[in-house]
Design a protein around this motif. Structure first.
Motif, PDB file in Angstrom:
ATOM      1  N   GLU A 178       1.488   3.124  -3.512  1.00 27.23           N
ATOM      2  CA  GLU A 178       0.498   4.309  -3.955  1.00 27.23           C
ATOM      3  C   GLU A 178       0.930   5.334  -3.224  1.00 27.23           C
ATOM      4  OE1 GLU A 178      -2.847   1.283  -3.494  1.00 27.23           O
ATOM      5  OE2 GLU A 178      -2.742   0.423  -5.786  1.00 27.23           O
ATOM      6  N   SER A 179       1.036   5.130  -1.993  1.00 30.49           N
ATOM      7  CA  SER A 179       0.846   6.341  -1.179  1.00 30.49           C
ATOM      8  C   SER A 179       1.911   7.165  -1.023  1.00 30.49           C
ATOM      9  CB  SER A 179      -0.165   6.501   0.085  1.00 30.49           C
ATOM     10  OG  SER A 179       0.845   5.376   0.461  1.00 30.49           O
ATOM     11  N   ASN A 180       2.176   7.340   0.350  1.00 32.14           N
ATOM     12  CA  ASN A 180       3.380   7.424   0.990  1.00 32.14           C
ATOM     13  C   ASN A 180       4.910   7.630  -0.031  1.00 32.14           C
ATOM     14  OD1 ASN A 180       4.920   5.921   2.557  1.00 32.14           O
ATOM     15  ND2 ASN A 180       2.850   5.652   3.730  1.00 32.14           N
ATOM     16  N   GLN A 211      11.366   5.750   5.635  1.00 30.41           N
ATOM     17  CA  GLN A 211      11.022   6.985   4.742  1.00 30.41           C
ATOM     18  C   GLN A 211      10.645   8.038   5.953  1.00 30.41           C
ATOM     19  OE1 GLN A 211       9.594   9.427   2.898  1.00 30.41           O
ATOM     20  NE2 GLN A 211      11.965  10.342   2.881  1.00 30.41           N
ATOM     21  N   LEU A 212       9.515   7.500   5.626  1.00 30.34           N
ATOM     22  CA  LEU A 212       8.024   8.515   6.247  1.00 30.34           C
ATOM     23  C   LEU A 212       8.537   8.879   7.838  1.00 30.34           C
ATOM     24  CD1 LEU A 212       4.759   9.349   5.818  1.00 30.34           C
ATOM     25  CD2 LEU A 212       4.629   7.541   7.475  1.00 30.34           C
ATOM     26  N   ASP A 232      11.864  11.169   7.300  1.00 35.38           N
ATOM     27  CA  ASP A 232      11.236  12.848   7.140  1.00 35.38           C
ATOM     28  C   ASP A 232      10.158  13.651   7.190  1.00 35.38           C
ATOM     29  OD1 ASP A 232      11.796  14.638   4.534  1.00 35.38           O
ATOM     30  OD2 ASP A 232      10.273  12.918   3.611  1.00 35.38           O
ATOM     31  N   ALA A 233       9.118  12.808   7.677  1.00 37.93           N
ATOM     32  CA  ALA A 233       8.350  13.773   7.804  1.00 37.93           C
ATOM     33  C   ALA A 233       8.100  14.051   8.697  1.00 37.93           C
ATOM     34  CB  ALA A 233       7.295  12.729   7.211  1.00 37.93           C
ATOM     35  N   SER A 238       9.675  15.172  -3.748  1.00 31.25           N
ATOM     36  CA  SER A 238       8.477  14.642  -2.921  1.00 31.25           C
ATOM     37  C   SER A 238       8.708  14.780  -1.082  1.00 31.25           C
ATOM     38  CB  SER A 238       7.856  13.621  -3.463  1.00 31.25           C
ATOM     39  OG  SER A 238       8.759  11.980  -3.091  1.00 31.25           O
ATOM     40  N   GLU A 239       9.816  14.896  -0.867  1.00 33.05           N
ATOM     41  CA  GLU A 239      10.542  14.807   0.571  1.00 33.05           C
ATOM     42  C   GLU A 239       9.872  15.953   1.124  1.00 33.05           C
ATOM     43  OE1 GLU A 239      12.749  14.439  -2.111  1.00 33.05           O
ATOM     44  OE2 GLU A 239      13.396  16.366  -2.122  1.00 33.05           O
ATOM     45  N   LYS A 241       5.684   6.927  -2.942  1.00 30.03           N
ATOM     46  CA  LYS A 241       5.732   7.418  -4.402  1.00 30.03           C
ATOM     47  C   LYS A 241       7.349   7.141  -5.340  1.00 30.03           C
ATOM     48  CE  LYS A 241       1.587   8.171  -7.718  1.00 30.03           C
ATOM     49  NZ  LYS A 241       2.677   8.183  -8.978  1.00 30.03           N
ATOM     50  N   CYS A 258       1.166  -1.254  -0.419  1.00 27.76           N
ATOM     51  CA  CYS A 258       0.357  -0.054   0.255  1.00 27.76           C
ATOM     52  C   CYS A 258       0.847   1.034  -0.111  1.00 27.76           C
ATOM     53  CB  CYS A 258      -1.056   0.066   0.722  1.00 27.76           C
ATOM     54  SG  CYS A 258      -1.761  -1.545   1.231  1.00 27.76           S
ATOM     55  N   ALA A 259       2.149   1.427   0.557  1.00 27.00           N
ATOM     56  CA  ALA A 259       2.227   2.483   0.917  1.00 27.00           C
ATOM     57  C   ALA A 259       3.459   2.848  -0.447  1.00 27.00           C
ATOM     58  CB  ALA A 259       3.758   2.593   2.135  1.00 27.00           C
TER      59      ALA A 259
END
Lengths: 199, 337
Positions: free
Chosen positions: B13-15, B236-237, B240-241, B280-281, B17, B10-11
């Motif tokens: 497709e979203s966070n 990464q999420l 990073d986020a 996108s980061e 990408k 799933c990831a």
């Protein structure tokens, strides 16, 4: 799996050792848990990156299971603080499936509603609900629902980051649904039927 | 070309990408032919297994059954958690036949079945090293990343617990280091290579997550890395986020970018950054990549966030005394000082 792995020490106890809790957790663990093989060496807690926030180290928790301390073991925050990094698993000299034992304890705690804070169990349950509804995980829905219920203030504070993720195409507003939802639902329903009778 | 049944997860497709996009670019020149599993479902991450055992394993096994139906033997996953879940389900269904039997009874309700051990489940990093090979990779490099100091962050779930015995070491694996060296990057000595990013704790116990993220970034900074490189969407999420939240929590000002290894491989193979998901980061890579003469779309830095107290009840942070060792969770003001 031996049903009575410590039979020889019975002579030194003034009562029969009750290993029913240990066995129950073992049965609810994926694979062959080897929980009864724990020699209390402490490698698990010593390897754990989040041990600082646990009320009991994994070693203590396993001793509690052996001692039949059901209430205390299920109420422990340890399984919820476990980050699933498998450091303990690769270092355990007895090959106990430690991370999977933590999962088993979580599911028992949820079943018996034995937790001090519902935030973590709720998060897992919401995640599962989304997966059962769409077949895929749905981050946006999960995060907003979880934050709304447990920390609305944090949602406001993280709104800027969420917006950034959205702008950069990293957050889908709508869930993706798989084509075979009926098939998946049939499989999961059958699996749930069998859940209680696992051995 | 080597053929693989691809399980994105799933990831992607979203966070993550950027991971998906860069993989799609580099697959063709490297000779990786990916056929996505038709109608795959979520692997349940680390959540479903904590609720219900048989349904959790049946959920994972539906993907294995769909993959086996294609007739191909090798499944490729790029997400660490998906890879581990697929490999683990395959292993445990064989280790405990009662589990395998029940999962198959559940699958039968959807007209599917899976024989444990019939598929080879592999991670992208392993495929790149052992099927494609470092020599092939080196031969394709047109733009070596010379002068870029990289912290190799493999994370937890790829080398551990290693059910299929594919990795060099569960705690100090060399695979990611080898790939980064092959594309000409300068790999720094990074002790945090397989320590945890906090996983889902960012959602349910932020204090625990912030400390694990802080340790990683601080370790990368001490190693004088320009950038961290990962093979995992979750890592990464989190780094990073949630770097902005971690900074507000401790009063630090870290700006450590983290990207997927496939993005750097793509740069070395000559693809332009915008095709590889750069930009996108949340924590900008612009400064790091300017070191190798690359112009990256500037990414907005996450706004500073306020300290908050929610999540699981935690013991208080540890004041540094002669008796409390440094690796305990320090108090915010100590980190700042």
């Amino acid at each position: 799996m031996s049903k009575k792995p410590v039979e020889h020490v019975h002579a030194r106890l003034d009562h029969d050792e009750d290993l029913s809790l240990l066995h129950e957790v073992s049965m609810k663990t994926a694979g062959v848990s080897r929980l009864e093989m724990c020699i209390q060496c402490g490698s698990c807690g010593g390897s754990c990156p989040s041990e600082m926030d646990m009320d009991h180290t994994p070693r203590t928790l396993f001793a509690m299971l052996r001692a039949g301390m059901r209430e205390e073991a299920l109420l422990s925050n340890t399984p919820w603080i476990c980050v699933s990094c498998y450091h303990c698993v690769v270092r355990c000299p007895q090959n106990v499936h430690i991370t999977d034992v933590m999962y088993a304890l979580k599911s028992m705690a949820i079943q018996e509603k034995k937790y001090r804070d519902s935030s973590a169990p709720d998060f897992s349950e919401t995640f599962v609900e989304m997966v059962e509804k769409y077949g895929r995980s749905y981050e946006f829905g999960l995060a907003t629902r979880h934050y709304l219920k447990h920390s609305p203030l944090r949602m406001i504070r993280t709104a800027a980051m969420g917006l950034d993720m959205l702008k950069k195409g990293r957050l889908n507003m709508k869930p993706t649904t798989i084509k075979g939802m009926d098939q998946l639902t049939a499989i999961l329903n059958k699996a749930k039927e069998m859940e209680l009778a696992h051995e | 070309m080597s053929d693989y049944i691809f399980y994105p997860g799933c990831a992607m497709e979203s966070n993550a990408k950027a991971y998906y996009d860069s993989l799609m670019e580099i697959a063709q020149p490297l000779g990786i032919n990916l056929q996505e599993i038709d109608d795959w479902n979520c692997c349940g991450a680390t959540e479903y297994v904590g609720i219900n055992l048989i349904p959790a394993y049946s959920l994972i096994a539906r993907n294995l059954a769909l993959a086996a139906k294609t007739g191909q033997k090798t499944v490729l996953s790029s997400c660490s958690a998906c890879y581990l879940n697929l490999a683990k389900a395959d292993y445990y269904m064989a280790e405990r036949p009662a589990l395998g039997k029940k999962v198959n009874e559940a699958l039968a309700a959807g007209n599917l079945q899976y024989t444990p051990g019939s598929l080879d489940i592999r991670h992208l990093l392993d495929v790149l090293i052992n099927d494609i090979g470092l020599d092939t990779l080196k031969a394709k490099v047109v733009r070596p990343l010379k002068g870029l100091r990289v912290a190799p962050y493999t994370g937890c779930m790829v080398p551990r617990p290693d059910y299929n015995k594919r990795w060099s070491d569960p705690e100090h694996p060399t695979e990611l280091i080898d790939v980064l060296k092959a594309i000409g990057a300068e790999v720094v000595d990074f002790p945090g290579g397989t320590t945890c990013c906090g996983g889902h704790m960012t959602q349910i116990g932020p204090d625990t997550a912030y400390e694990l993220i802080r340790r990683l970034i601080s370790s990368a900074e001490k190693s004088k890395a320009d950038i961290m490189v990962t093979v995992c969407p979750m890592c990464q999420l989190n780094v990073d986020a949630y770097q902005g939240e971690t900074n507000s929590h401790y009063g630090t000002d870290y700006e450590m970018p983290i990207v997927f290894f496939s993005q750097l491989v793509g740069l070395a193979l000559g693809f332009p950054p915008e095709k590889l998901g750069f930009g996108s980061e949340i924590t900008s890579t612009a400064k790091a990549l300017s070191r190798i003469g690359m112009d990256i779309p500037e990414a907005a830095l996450a706004e500073g966030k306020q300290h908050q107290q929610e999540g699981l009840p935690m013991p208080p942070c540890m004041r540094k005394t002669a008796k409390t060792p440094e690796y305990k969770r320090p108090c915010a003001e100590e980190v700042k000082a």
